[in-house]
Enzyme design. Structure first.
Site, PDB file in Angstrom:
ATOM      1  N   GLY A  10      77.202 -31.564 123.035  1.00 10.35           N
ATOM      2  CA  GLY A  10      76.301 -32.641 123.482  1.00 10.35           C
ATOM      3  C   GLY A  10      77.019 -33.687 124.297  1.00 10.35           C
ATOM      4  N   ASN A  50      70.683 -34.073 126.464  1.00 14.41           N
ATOM      5  CA  ASN A  50      69.821 -34.804 125.515  1.00 14.41           C
ATOM      6  C   ASN A  50      69.319 -33.813 124.475  1.00 14.41           C
ATOM      7  OD1 ASN A  50      67.596 -36.080 124.197  1.00 14.41           O
ATOM      8  ND2 ASN A  50      67.696 -37.641 125.794  1.00 14.41           N
ATOM      9  N   HIS A  84      68.044 -48.702 128.713  1.00 13.08           N
ATOM     10  CA  HIS A  84      69.007 -48.527 127.623  1.00 13.08           C
ATOM     11  C   HIS A  84      69.634 -49.873 127.279  1.00 13.08           C
ATOM     12  CE1 HIS A  84      68.909 -44.194 128.633  1.00 13.08           C
ATOM     13  NE2 HIS A  84      69.288 -44.021 127.381  1.00 13.08           N
ATOM     14  N   HIS A  85      70.349 -49.894 126.156  1.00 17.10           N
ATOM     15  CA  HIS A  85      71.108 -51.062 125.684  1.00 17.10           C
ATOM     16  C   HIS A  85      72.156 -51.511 126.719  1.00 17.10           C
ATOM     17  CE1 HIS A  85      74.227 -48.082 124.913  1.00 17.10           C
ATOM     18  NE2 HIS A  85      73.243 -47.337 124.411  1.00 17.10           N
ATOM     19  N   LYS A 141      75.600 -49.556 127.661  1.00 16.32           N
ATOM     20  CA  LYS A 141      75.671 -48.287 128.398  1.00 16.32           C
ATOM     21  C   LYS A 141      76.227 -48.535 129.796  1.00 16.32           C
ATOM     22  CE  LYS A 141      72.924 -44.190 129.499  1.00 16.32           C
ATOM     23  NZ  LYS A 141      73.840 -43.248 128.863  1.00 16.32           N
ATOM     24  N   GLY A 195      72.320 -39.861 131.873  1.00 19.18           N
ATOM     25  CA  GLY A 195      72.422 -38.402 131.956  1.00 19.18           C
ATOM     26  C   GLY A 195      71.055 -37.748 131.769  1.00 19.18           C
ATOM     27  N   THR A 196      70.236 -38.345 130.919  1.00 22.96           N
ATOM     28  CA  THR A 196      68.896 -37.782 130.673  1.00 22.96           C
ATOM     29  C   THR A 196      68.013 -37.935 131.904  1.00 22.96           C
ATOM     30  OG1 THR A 196      69.116 -38.263 128.346  1.00 22.96           O
ATOM     31  CG2 THR A 196      66.874 -37.931 129.169  1.00 22.96           C
TER      32      THR A 196
END
Ligand SMILES: NC(=O)c1ccc[n+]([C@@H]2O[C@H](COP(=O)([O-])OP(=O)(O)OC[C@H]3O[C@@H](n4cnc5c(N)ncnc54)[C@H](OP(=O)(O)O)[C@@H]3O)[C@@H](O)[C@H]2O)c1
Length: 217
Positions: free
Chosen positions: A63, A89, A120-121, A124, A130-131
């Site tokens: 992953g 993901n 995102h937070h 990051k 990446g998703t």
């Protein structure tokens, strides 16, 4: 991720965590104990994990995000001799979102603009996520865009948001939006464990979460 995988595995009766590998530990000894290896480290470690798994003929669920083309090619090479499941993901929901937008893109044909929004937070570092790029690859494969330049990516960094993604199709006459929100990062560990159990039953080959959810078993 390692801690999350261990905690969720402890709650299942079909998985035993037989070894945990940390930097400096004997990797071959850790792999020898296992029916399947789960790698959530960093790109620098992944090729070694995969090479040792090939040597010991153990399937690998990987992953790790941010692998470059050469590293992904090495994983694909390993898949000629062991089962390798790689996904940027591991969430089941994003896997369904991904399959859905492929179908939608194919059904709509051309003529729609595509936009991918992700939040995102603030910790990051990479953007788009990446998703988001994975979803973009699917839109390209399904013919909704010819390249990533055709896709309108929008990234936002806010608070501690674990991960939201939306894929939006717009034409002059209508708008469709498909969204997914992570509520806890345990979702990735949950998917990785489902993938690991599934992968122990597969022959050598290259797999993703799409195969786990939609493939033959
Ligand atoms: N595919 C998905 O669904 C998904 C979801 C979430 C995260 N991820 C990816 O999973 C990975 C882990 O995420 P995380 O949030 O758990 O990160 P993290 O908290 O930073 O954990 C990374 C772990 O990898 C170890 N590591 C780093 N470099 C290493 C090396 N060269 N050799 C051996 N071990 C090494 C670290 O060990 P130290 O503590 O010794 O540094 C740490 O235990 C990342 O690549 C992330 O992008 C993927």
């Amino acid at each position: 991720m390692g801690l999350s995988i261990q905690r969720l595995a402890d709650q299942r009766n079909d998985i035993d965590v037989v070894s945990l590998w940390r930097r400096g530990d004997d990797l071959s000894a850790a792999i020898a104990e296992a029916d399947v290896v789960i790698d959530f480290s960093m790109p620098e470690a992944t090729l070694e994990v995969v090479a040792r798994s090939v040597g010991q003929r153990k399937p690998v669920v990987c992953g790790v995000s941010g692998l470059d083309e050469v590293q992904v090619a090495a994983l694909r090479g390993a898949a000629e001799s062991i089962p390798v499941l790689y996904d940027r993901n591991m969430s089941q929901g994003v896997t369904v979102l991904d399959a859905t937008i492929r179908q939608v893109a194919r059904s709509l044909g051309g003529g729609f603009n595509v936009r991918i929004e992700e939040t995102h937070h603030i910790h990051k570092k990479d953007a788009p996520s990446g998703t988001a790029l994975k979803l973009g690859d699917s839109l390209i494969e399904a013919g909704a865009a010819t390249s990533h330049d055709d896709i309108d990516y929008h990234s936002e960094r806010r608070g501690e948001v674990p991960g939201d993604h939306s894929v939006i199709f717009t034409s002059a006459t209508e708008r469709l939006e498909f969204s997914h929100s992570v509520t806890t990062r345990d979702v990735f560990a949950d998917g990785a464990l489902r993938a690991a159990v599934w992968l122990t039953r597969q022959p050598s080959g290259w797999y993703s979460m799409r195969d786990v959810l939609f493939g033959e078993d």
